[in-house]
Scaffold this motif. Structure first.
Motif, PDB file in Angstrom:
ATOM      1  N   ALA A  32       1.016  -1.012  -0.174  1.00  0.00           N
ATOM      2  CA  ALA A  32       0.109  -0.302   0.285  1.00  0.00           C
ATOM      3  C   ALA A  32       0.777   1.041   0.112  1.00  0.00           C
ATOM      4  N   ALA A  33       2.168   1.228   0.980  1.00  0.00           N
ATOM      5  CA  ALA A  33       3.297   2.396   1.183  1.00  0.00           C
ATOM      6  C   ALA A  33       3.466   2.512  -0.522  1.00  0.00           C
ATOM      7  N   GLU A  34       3.668   1.845  -1.318  1.00  0.00           N
ATOM      8  CA  GLU A  34       4.262   1.550  -2.540  1.00  0.00           C
ATOM      9  C   GLU A  34       3.307   2.442  -3.700  1.00  0.00           C
ATOM     10  N   PHE A  35       2.048   1.858  -3.425  1.00  0.00           N
ATOM     11  CA  PHE A  35       1.122   1.929  -4.256  1.00  0.00           C
ATOM     12  C   PHE A  35       0.672   4.204  -3.774  1.00  0.00           C
ATOM     13  N   PHE A  36       0.930   4.125  -2.538  1.00  0.00           N
ATOM     14  CA  PHE A  36       0.368   5.353  -2.784  1.00  0.00           C
ATOM     15  C   PHE A  36       1.154   7.037  -2.884  1.00  0.00           C
ATOM     16  N   ALA A  37       2.573   6.006  -2.918  1.00  0.00           N
ATOM     17  CA  ALA A  37       4.033   6.544  -3.347  1.00  0.00           C
ATOM     18  C   ALA A  37       4.186   7.075  -4.214  1.00  0.00           C
ATOM     19  N   GLN A  38       3.438   6.619  -5.339  1.00  0.00           N
ATOM     20  CA  GLN A  38       3.583   6.868  -6.952  1.00  0.00           C
ATOM     21  C   GLN A  38       2.421   7.871  -7.193  1.00  0.00           C
ATOM     22  N   LEU A  39       1.338   7.661  -7.123  1.00  0.00           N
ATOM     23  CA  LEU A  39       0.421   8.452  -7.010  1.00  0.00           C
ATOM     24  C   LEU A  39       0.762  10.049  -6.799  1.00  0.00           C
ATOM     25  N   ALA A  40       0.525  10.526  -8.129  1.00  0.00           N
ATOM     26  CA  ALA A  40       0.346  11.850  -8.593  1.00  0.00           C
ATOM     27  C   ALA A  40      -0.548  12.734  -7.303  1.00  0.00           C
ATOM     28  N   PRO A  41       0.208  14.550  -7.305  1.00  0.00           N
ATOM     29  CA  PRO A  41      -1.026  14.443  -6.732  1.00  0.00           C
ATOM     30  C   PRO A  41      -2.576  14.846  -7.172  1.00  0.00           C
ATOM     31  N   GLY A  42      -2.473  15.332  -7.890  1.00  0.00           N
ATOM     32  CA  GLY A  42      -4.114  15.430  -8.122  1.00  0.00           C
ATOM     33  C   GLY A  42      -4.759  13.888  -8.273  1.00  0.00           C
ATOM     34  N   GLU A  43      -4.006  12.773  -8.813  1.00  0.00           N
ATOM     35  CA  GLU A  43      -4.673  11.253  -8.266  1.00  0.00           C
ATOM     36  C   GLU A  43      -5.200  11.475  -7.437  1.00  0.00           C
ATOM     37  N   LEU A  44      -4.221  11.837  -6.002  1.00  0.00           N
ATOM     38  CA  LEU A  44      -5.130  11.345  -4.386  1.00  0.00           C
ATOM     39  C   LEU A  44      -5.324  12.414  -4.660  1.00  0.00           C
ATOM     40  N   ASP A  45      -5.605  13.627  -4.472  1.00  0.00           N
ATOM     41  CA  ASP A  45      -6.830  13.944  -3.655  1.00  0.00           C
ATOM     42  C   ASP A  45      -7.949  13.813  -4.375  1.00  0.00           C
ATOM     43  N   ARG A  46      -7.806  12.914  -5.778  1.00  0.00           N
ATOM     44  CA  ARG A  46      -9.750  12.948  -6.430  1.00  0.00           C
ATOM     45  C   ARG A  46     -10.062  11.082  -5.340  1.00  0.00           C
ATOM     46  N   LEU A  47      -8.758  10.679  -5.115  1.00  0.00           N
ATOM     47  CA  LEU A  47      -9.019   9.255  -4.618  1.00  0.00           C
ATOM     48  C   LEU A  47      -9.478   9.083  -2.826  1.00  0.00           C
ATOM     49  N   VAL A  48      -8.848  10.974  -2.774  1.00  0.00           N
ATOM     50  CA  VAL A  48      -9.665  11.480  -0.577  1.00  0.00           C
ATOM     51  C   VAL A  48     -10.860  11.162  -1.191  1.00  0.00           C
ATOM     52  N   GLU A  49     -11.299  11.739  -2.400  1.00  0.00           N
ATOM     53  CA  GLU A  49     -12.330  12.631  -1.616  1.00  0.00           C
ATOM     54  C   GLU A  49     -13.514  11.689  -2.335  1.00  0.00           C
ATOM     55  N   ALA A  50     -13.130  10.746  -3.354  1.00  0.00           N
ATOM     56  CA  ALA A  50     -14.720   9.546  -3.312  1.00  0.00           C
ATOM     57  C   ALA A  50     -14.498   8.627  -2.339  1.00  0.00           C
ATOM     58  N   TYR A  51     -13.476   8.490  -2.109  1.00  0.00           N
ATOM     59  CA  TYR A  51     -13.135   7.377  -0.923  1.00  0.00           C
ATOM     60  C   TYR A  51     -12.181   7.608   0.150  1.00  0.00           C
ATOM     61  N   PRO A  52     -13.087   8.252   1.128  1.00  0.00           N
ATOM     62  CA  PRO A  52     -12.613   8.802   2.625  1.00  0.00           C
ATOM     63  C   PRO A  52     -12.243   7.664   3.135  1.00  0.00           C
ATOM     64  N   LEU A  53     -13.498   6.976   3.060  1.00  0.00           N
ATOM     65  CA  LEU A  53     -13.433   6.315   4.922  1.00  0.00           C
ATOM     66  C   LEU A  53     -11.840   4.754   3.955  1.00  0.00           C
ATOM     67  N   VAL A  54     -12.153   4.486   2.241  1.00  0.00           N
ATOM     68  CA  VAL A  54     -10.840   3.191   2.101  1.00  0.00           C
ATOM     69  C   VAL A  54      -9.210   3.791   2.314  1.00  0.00           C
ATOM     70  N   VAL A  55      -9.287   5.186   1.868  1.00  0.00           N
ATOM     71  CA  VAL A  55      -8.159   5.143   2.379  1.00  0.00           C
ATOM     72  C   VAL A  55      -8.021   6.165   4.108  1.00  0.00           C
ATOM     73  N   GLY A  56      -8.505   6.578   4.700  1.00  0.00           N
ATOM     74  CA  GLY A  56      -8.098   6.488   5.791  1.00  0.00           C
ATOM     75  C   GLY A  56      -8.046   5.785   6.622  1.00  0.00           C
ATOM     76  N   ASN A  57      -8.119   3.953   6.586  1.00  0.00           N
ATOM     77  CA  ASN A  57      -8.105   3.662   6.965  1.00  0.00           C
ATOM     78  C   ASN A  57      -7.626   2.412   6.258  1.00  0.00           C
ATOM     79  N   PHE A  58      -6.534   2.794   5.092  1.00  0.00           N
ATOM     80  CA  PHE A  58      -5.423   1.563   4.459  1.00  0.00           C
ATOM     81  C   PHE A  58      -3.985   2.235   5.551  1.00  0.00           C
ATOM     82  N   ASP A  59      -3.505   0.894   6.457  1.00  0.00           N
ATOM     83  CA  ASP A  59      -2.487   1.278   6.797  1.00  0.00           C
ATOM     84  C   ASP A  59      -1.501   0.939   5.668  1.00  0.00           C
TER      85      ASP A  59
END
Length: 403
Positions: free
Chosen positions: A70-97
Motif C-alpha cells: 500500500a505504501a508503494e502504491f500511494f507513493a507513486q500517485l500524482a498529487p491530483g490523483e491522490l486528491d481525487r481518491l481521498v475525495e471519492a473514497y475517504p473511508l478506504v484511504v483513511g483506513n488504509f494501513d
C-alpha cells in the motif's frame, strides 16, 4: 457438571459478583444480548474502490494488500490523483494501513464530516423512534468533537459502535511511539469522555503523552490510541472468551505493519494493553516483532505492557514468541484480581501476567486505584508507562518486596 460450574464461576467473576453456581435463564438471556458482531472486513466503499478503473491505476484491494505494498502504491500517485481518491473514497484511504499519515488524517476528516451530517439528518427525521433520534444526536456530537482543529484521526469506521484511532504528537517524526490497546466498552461513543476521562482511550493516551513530555521534554514522542477492534460491551460472554480478540489481533498486527512503513525505523512501538486489550495483545504477540521491527533489525524487541489484565490467553511469556519484552502490573484495588486466572472450556484467559512464574517483568502501580486508575497523575504506573515508552528502563519502579 464440574465443567459447567467453572463456566458460571468465570462469568460471575468477570462481572465482579460472587461465584455463581447457576446463572439462570434470565441472566443468560441478558448476557447474550451484549454479544458483539466483530468487524473483520474493510470499510464501506472498498468494493467500489476495487472495481474503479477510472484513475488509470489498478487500485489495491484493502482486504488483501499488505501495508508495504500500500505504501508503494500511494507513493507513486500524482498529487491530483491522490486528491481525487481521498475525495471519492475517504473511508478506504483513511483506513488504509501503509498510506501516508497526512493523507489519512485528511481523508478521515472528510469521512467524519459525512458521518456527522448523516447523524444530524437522522436526528431530525421524525419518522424514526425517539430512541433512534437520541442515539443519532449522540453520534453527531461525538463525531463533531473529533473534527476540532489539531486532532489527528488515523482511522475511522462508523460501522456498529464505531472504530477510531487517534494520534498525539508528530507520529512520522517521533523517536518513540506508544500504542494504547484498550479493553471493554471502548468505541466511538466512549473514546473521549469528559467525565472520568481516564476511563477512555483518549484520556489515557493524553495522560501518557503528557507524562512522556514531562519526563523527557527533548524526546520526540507520539501516542496512538487504537480502538480499531470491536471490544466487549459490559461484562457478558464476550469478556470471558477470546472471540473478539481473535478478530482484533490481525487488525493490530496490520496497524503495526502500517506504522513500520510510515514512522521512523529506529525503535518499534511499545504496546500498552489494558484489561481485555491484553488478550488482543497476547493473541497478536507472536507476530508483533516481525510487524514492528525496523528493516535493519528483524529481531527488534517490542515492549508490551499489560495492566489490569484478565490474562493474555497463555500460561507464560514463552508462548508469546521471541522479541517481546512483557511488563505487567495490577494494583491491589483492581477488581480484575478477583477473576480466576485459568481457561476452562473456552472461558477465561489463562495465567495471571503478574504472577512470578508467568515470566513478565513486574512493575509498580502504587498510588493507583481501581481498574481504570493506572494513568492518574502521580501514580507509579503512569511514571512507569512513560519510562518504558521512552526506553528509559533504568527509571522503571519495581513493586515493593512482599512481606
Amino acid at each position: 457438571m464440574r465443567r459447567r460450574r467453572w463456566k458460571h464461576v468465570l462469568i460471575g467473576a468477570f462481572a465482579g459478583a460472587a461465584v455463581l453456581a447457576d446463572a439462570g435463564a434470565a441472566a443468560a438471556q441478558a448476557a447474550a444480548a451484549t454479544e458483539q458482531l466483530a468487524i473483520s472486513t474493510p470499510p464501506a466503499g472498498s468494493a467500489a474502490w476495487v472495481e474503479d478503473h477510472a484513475y488509470g491505476h489498478h487500485l489495491p484491494d484493502p482486504a488483501t494488500t499488505a501495508p508495504a505494498a500500500a505504501a508503494e502504491f500511494f507513493a507513486q500517485l500524482a498529487p491530483g490523483e491522490l486528491d481525487r481518491l481521498v475525495e471519492a473514497y475517504p473511508l478506504v484511504v483513511g483506513n488504509f494501513d501503509g498510506a501516508p499519515l497526512a493523507v489519512r488524517y485528511r481523508a478521515n476528516r472528510i469521512a467524519l464530516a459525512a458521518e456527522r451530517d448523516h447523524a444530524r439528518a437522522r436526528a431530525g427525521d421524525h419518522s424514526l423512534a425517539p430512541e433512534q433520534r437520541a442515539l443519532a444526536v449522540s453520534r453527531a456530537n461525538d463525531v463533531q468533537s473529533l473534527l476540532a482543529p489539531g486532532r489527528q484521526i488515523l482511522a475511522f469506521d462508523p460501522r456498529g459502535r464505531g472504530l477510531l484511532t487517534e494520534v498525539w504528537g508528530d507520529l512520522g517524526a517521533a523517536d518513540r511511539v506508544a500504542v494504547l490497546v484498550p479493553g471493554s466498552d471502548a468505541d466511538l461513543g466512549h473514546f473521549d469522555q469528559a467525565v472520568e476521562p481516564l476511563r477512555s482511550p483518549a484520556g489515557m493516551a493524553r495522560a501518557l503523552y503528557q507524562e512522556e513530555r514531562r519526563q523527557s521534554p527533548g524526546t520526540r514522542t507520539a501516542v496512538v490510541a487504537w480502538t480499531g477492534y470491536v471490544t466487549p460491551s459490559g461484562l457478558g460472554p464476550d469478556a470471558v472468551t477470546s472471540r473478539l480478540a481473535d478478530v482484533g489481533a490481525p487488525r493490530l498486527r496490520r496497524l503495526l505493519a502500517g506504522l513500520k512503513e510510515t514512522t521512523r525505523p529506529e525503535a518499534p512501538p511499545a504496546l500498552f494493553c489494558h484489561s481485555y486489550g491484553s488478550v488482543v495483545c497476547g493473541t497478536a504477540a507472536p507476530d508483533i516483532p516481525r510487524a514492528a521491527a525496523s528493516p535493519a533489525d528483524t529481531t527488534g524487541i517490542t515492549d508490551l505492557v499489560v495492566f489490569g489484565s484478565p490474562g493474555m490467553g497463555v500460561e507464560d511469556t514463552s508462548e508469546l514468541g521471541d522479541g517481546v519484552h512483557v511488563w505487567a502490573t495490577r494494583n491491589e484495588t483492581d477488581w480484575i484480581g478477583n477473576v480466576p486466572y485459568l481457561e476452562v472450556g473456552g472461558l477465561g484467559h489463562g495465567a495471571d501476567p503478574t504472577s512470578l512464574d508467568f515470566g513478565a517483568e513486574r512493575i509498580s502501580s502504587a498510588l493507583s486505584s481501581g481498574h481504570n486508575g493506572y494513568f492518574a497523575t502521580g501514580t507509579d504506573s503512569l511514571h512507569n508507562f512513560a519510562a518504558v515508552a521512552l526506553g528509559a528502563y533504568q527509571d522503571v519502579l519495581r513493586p515493593a518486596p512482599e512481606a
